[in-house]
Design a protein around this motif. Sequence first.
Motif, PDB file in Angstrom:
ATOM      1  N   LYS A 113       0.836  -1.208   0.000  1.00 56.47           N
ATOM      2  CA  LYS A 113       0.000   0.000   0.000  1.00 56.47           C
ATOM      3  C   LYS A 113       0.873   1.262   0.000  1.00 56.47           C
ATOM      4  CE  LYS A 113      -3.710  -2.515   0.450  1.00 56.47           C
ATOM      5  NZ  LYS A 113      -4.604  -2.524   1.593  1.00 56.47           N
ATOM      6  N   PRO A 114       0.349   2.380  -0.521  1.00 49.95           N
ATOM      7  CA  PRO A 114       1.084   3.646  -0.417  1.00 49.95           C
ATOM      8  C   PRO A 114       1.292   4.026   1.059  1.00 49.95           C
ATOM      9  CG  PRO A 114      -0.770   3.849  -1.937  1.00 49.95           C
ATOM     10  CD  PRO A 114      -0.924   2.536  -1.232  1.00 49.95           C
ATOM     11  N   ILE A 115       2.505   4.411   1.401  1.00 53.06           N
ATOM     12  CA  ILE A 115       2.845   4.738   2.795  1.00 53.06           C
ATOM     13  C   ILE A 115       3.308   6.191   2.860  1.00 53.06           C
ATOM     14  CG2 ILE A 115       4.336   4.180   4.761  1.00 53.06           C
ATOM     15  CD1 ILE A 115       4.653   1.359   3.318  1.00 53.06           C
ATOM     16  N   VAL A 116       2.698   6.950   3.767  1.00 51.81           N
ATOM     17  CA  VAL A 116       3.112   8.330   3.992  1.00 51.81           C
ATOM     18  C   VAL A 116       3.807   8.374   5.348  1.00 51.81           C
ATOM     19  CG1 VAL A 116       2.369  10.727   4.206  1.00 51.81           C
ATOM     20  CG2 VAL A 116       1.170   9.180   2.621  1.00 51.81           C
ATOM     21  N   LEU A 117       5.119   8.518   5.326  1.00 53.58           N
ATOM     22  CA  LEU A 117       5.921   8.523   6.554  1.00 53.58           C
ATOM     23  C   LEU A 117       5.774   9.871   7.251  1.00 53.58           C
ATOM     24  CD1 LEU A 117       8.022   7.318   8.469  1.00 53.58           C
ATOM     25  CD2 LEU A 117       9.804   8.057   6.856  1.00 53.58           C
ATOM     26  N   THR A 118       5.352   9.831   8.501  1.00 51.60           N
ATOM     27  CA  THR A 118       5.066  11.047   9.267  1.00 51.60           C
ATOM     28  C   THR A 118       5.886  11.039  10.549  1.00 51.60           C
ATOM     29  OG1 THR A 118       2.812  10.970   8.413  1.00 51.60           O
ATOM     30  CG2 THR A 118       3.211  12.418  10.284  1.00 51.60           C
ATOM     31  N   VAL A 119       6.577  12.135  10.800  1.00 56.53           N
ATOM     32  CA  VAL A 119       7.382  12.260  12.023  1.00 56.53           C
ATOM     33  C   VAL A 119       6.663  13.241  12.942  1.00 56.53           C
ATOM     34  CG1 VAL A 119       9.640  12.753  13.004  1.00 56.53           C
ATOM     35  CG2 VAL A 119       9.474  11.806  10.697  1.00 56.53           C
ATOM     36  N   ASN A 120       6.161  12.744  14.063  1.00 58.75           N
ATOM     37  CA  ASN A 120       5.335  13.555  14.960  1.00 58.75           C
ATOM     38  C   ASN A 120       6.169  14.233  16.051  1.00 58.75           C
ATOM     39  OD1 ASN A 120       2.939  14.601  16.004  1.00 58.75           O
ATOM     40  ND2 ASN A 120       2.613  12.850  17.359  1.00 58.75           N
ATOM     41  N   LYS A 121       5.503  15.160  16.733  1.00 62.62           N
ATOM     42  CA  LYS A 121       6.053  15.907  17.874  1.00 62.62           C
ATOM     43  C   LYS A 121       7.152  16.876  17.447  1.00 62.62           C
ATOM     44  CE  LYS A 121       4.786  12.051  20.904  1.00 62.62           C
ATOM     45  NZ  LYS A 121       5.163  11.118  21.966  1.00 62.62           N
ATOM     46  N   VAL A 122       7.078  17.314  16.179  1.00 61.58           N
ATOM     47  CA  VAL A 122       8.003  18.340  15.687  1.00 61.58           C
ATOM     48  C   VAL A 122       7.357  19.690  15.987  1.00 61.58           C
ATOM     49  CG1 VAL A 122       9.304  19.189  13.695  1.00 61.58           C
ATOM     50  CG2 VAL A 122       8.781  16.748  13.888  1.00 61.58           C
ATOM     51  N   ASP A 123       7.479  20.116  17.254  1.00 60.60           N
ATOM     52  CA  ASP A 123       6.829  21.362  17.688  1.00 60.60           C
ATOM     53  C   ASP A 123       7.542  22.598  17.151  1.00 60.60           C
ATOM     54  OD1 ASP A 123       5.102  19.755  19.149  1.00 60.60           O
ATOM     55  OD2 ASP A 123       6.394  19.775  20.905  1.00 60.60           O
ATOM     56  N   SER A 124       8.821  22.442  16.796  1.00 63.80           N
ATOM     57  CA  SER A 124       9.599  23.538  16.201  1.00 63.80           C
ATOM     58  C   SER A 124      10.392  22.959  15.044  1.00 63.80           C
ATOM     59  CB  SER A 124      10.542  24.158  17.235  1.00 63.80           C
ATOM     60  OG  SER A 124      11.515  24.968  16.603  1.00 63.80           O
ATOM     61  N   PHE A 125      10.089  23.418  13.836  1.00 63.48           N
ATOM     62  CA  PHE A 125      10.802  22.896  12.664  1.00 63.48           C
ATOM     63  C   PHE A 125      12.290  23.231  12.736  1.00 63.48           C
ATOM     64  CE2 PHE A 125       6.701  23.028   9.913  1.00 63.48           C
ATOM     65  CZ  PHE A 125       6.259  21.887  10.548  1.00 63.48           C
ATOM     66  N   GLU A 126      12.614  24.429  13.219  1.00 62.34           N
ATOM     67  CA  GLU A 126      14.030  24.824  13.310  1.00 62.34           C
ATOM     68  C   GLU A 126      14.795  23.916  14.267  1.00 62.34           C
ATOM     69  OE1 GLU A 126      14.348  28.891  14.410  1.00 62.34           O
ATOM     70  OE2 GLU A 126      13.314  29.640  12.615  1.00 62.34           O
ATOM     71  N   LYS A 127      14.151  23.564  15.364  1.00 62.80           N
ATOM     72  CA  LYS A 127      14.832  22.787  16.404  1.00 62.80           C
ATOM     73  C   LYS A 127      14.984  21.317  16.022  1.00 62.80           C
ATOM     74  CE  LYS A 127      14.358  21.622  21.343  1.00 62.80           C
ATOM     75  NZ  LYS A 127      13.514  21.815  22.545  1.00 62.80           N
ATOM     76  N   TYR A 128      13.966  20.747  15.346  1.00 65.31           N
ATOM     77  CA  TYR A 128      13.938  19.284  15.174  1.00 65.31           C
ATOM     78  C   TYR A 128      14.212  18.793  13.760  1.00 65.31           C
ATOM     79  CZ  TYR A 128      11.864  18.855  19.857  1.00 65.31           C
ATOM     80  OH  TYR A 128      11.637  18.889  21.209  1.00 65.31           O
ATOM     81  N   MET A 129      14.326  19.686  12.757  1.00 65.42           N
ATOM     82  CA  MET A 129      14.433  19.208  11.376  1.00 65.42           C
ATOM     83  C   MET A 129      15.635  18.306  11.154  1.00 65.42           C
ATOM     84  SD  MET A 129      11.893  19.581   9.516  1.00 65.42           S
ATOM     85  CE  MET A 129      12.602  19.042   7.978  1.00 65.42           C
ATOM     86  N   SER A 130      16.749  18.602  11.828  1.00 65.77           N
ATOM     87  CA  SER A 130      17.937  17.746  11.649  1.00 65.77           C
ATOM     88  C   SER A 130      17.660  16.329  12.162  1.00 65.77           C
ATOM     89  CB  SER A 130      19.139  18.348  12.381  1.00 65.77           C
ATOM     90  OG  SER A 130      18.860  18.497  13.763  1.00 65.77           O
ATOM     91  N   ASP A 131      16.807  16.202  13.188  1.00 62.37           N
ATOM     92  CA  ASP A 131      16.450  14.875  13.704  1.00 62.37           C
ATOM     93  C   ASP A 131      15.464  14.160  12.776  1.00 62.37           C
ATOM     94  OD1 ASP A 131      17.995  15.190  16.046  1.00 62.37           O
ATOM     95  OD2 ASP A 131      16.403  16.393  16.944  1.00 62.37           O
TER      96      ASP A 131
END
Length: 441
Positions: A113-131
């Motif tokens: 099936k098509p899978i959309v990978l979602t990374v949750n609890k990214v409250d700040s894109f600047e802080k967590y994007m590298s993770d």
Amino acid sequence: MKKPIVAIVGRPNVGKSTLFNSLAGERISIVKDTPGVTRDRIYADVTWLNYSFTIVDTGGIEPDSKDMMLKFMREQAEIAIATADVIIFITDVRQGMADADGKVADMLRRSGKPIVLTVNKVDSFEKYMSDVYEFYNLGLGDPFPVSAANRLGFGELLDEVVSHFKKSEGDEEEDERPRIAIVGKPNVGKSSIINKLLGENRVIVSDVAGTTRDAVDTALTYNGKEYVFIDTAGLRRKSKIKEEIERYSIIRTVSAVERADIAVVVIDASEGVTEQDAKIAGIAHDNGKGVIIAVNKWDAIEKTDKSVYEHERKIREVLSFMPYAEVIFISALTGQRMGRLFDCIETVIQNQNLRIKTGVLNEILTEAVALQQPPSDKGRRLKIYYMTQVSVRPPTFVIFVNDKELMHFSYTRYLENKIREAFGFKGTGIKFIIRERNDKQ
């Protein structure tokens, strides 16, 4: 046409229910910071841009757990995956990529099936994007950062989800054969009903795998007319924890009912009507489908002259939200009243497609308003100008009024009762759309 189904899956405690609630717009799933709180799938209809689809919340997947409850939840999620058109695979940026994420990803990949990978609890894109970039290692394409709690990142996520929906196929649109879903709890005799019908009516046209893992569409001919039956039976009981097994039937029911014109809700006569039966019937009711309540195993009941009356009274009491439903007492084992099932189906089909002329409708409306004055609030009274039918399956009526806020549910129900008194509409729900206009219009 059935709405696409989108399953939200992932390990426990990554925020599946929070995402579900945010997309659904209300708190439907239990949200608690403890793994394993969501034990049964919950579903809700969602609209994004011009797309309508059904989202399904699932219990967390623990690939290697031998804990009985987690094992049930894993099986439950697998059913949702098998039924889904698109899968939202949710992970947790704060926990990072865990070994279990990789195992869940492998399981999802095998589904095709098509899978959309979602990374949750990214409250700040600047802080967590590298993770977030770490999740590329799952090999499922671009991860979509979101914060389910703060409703961030939903636009891009939903754009990706709806991009995977298949366009409507013309063949499916043109199929005018009535589609009847046989739904109900496990072990109430759904498969037996299908088998009995096939045994008595042997003009089988096709056996084509349906949308669920073990639902099958079976076409058969009765009295020269072709019908398609959708059988949602399947799970063999693997445990005495009957309550958990029964909950598995919900997602199968959602999928089957979406594709059907009529739902035959099968109830076990020896058990009587239950809360679970009400949930299953409610799915058909909410989707505006025709409904027949088939009380199976009637041959196994010790009967008196009041048995039918008592059983029907109890059914009407528990299913009070759908008084229009047809009730029939059958036995798949002996074939008792199985022919009557087709008579009920034909009655419901005719009522689903019944059109009432506008002039006749407004005569009924005028008489109803004269018998019971519309409600008022703070000196302002509801005025009802006009009513017209705009569609069928289910019959849908638009009522033009001076103020929608004054159109109380109780008065809408009163008008529905008057319409049913005049035209019946047995076996089908009726939908009302309230529109405002002023006196000059």
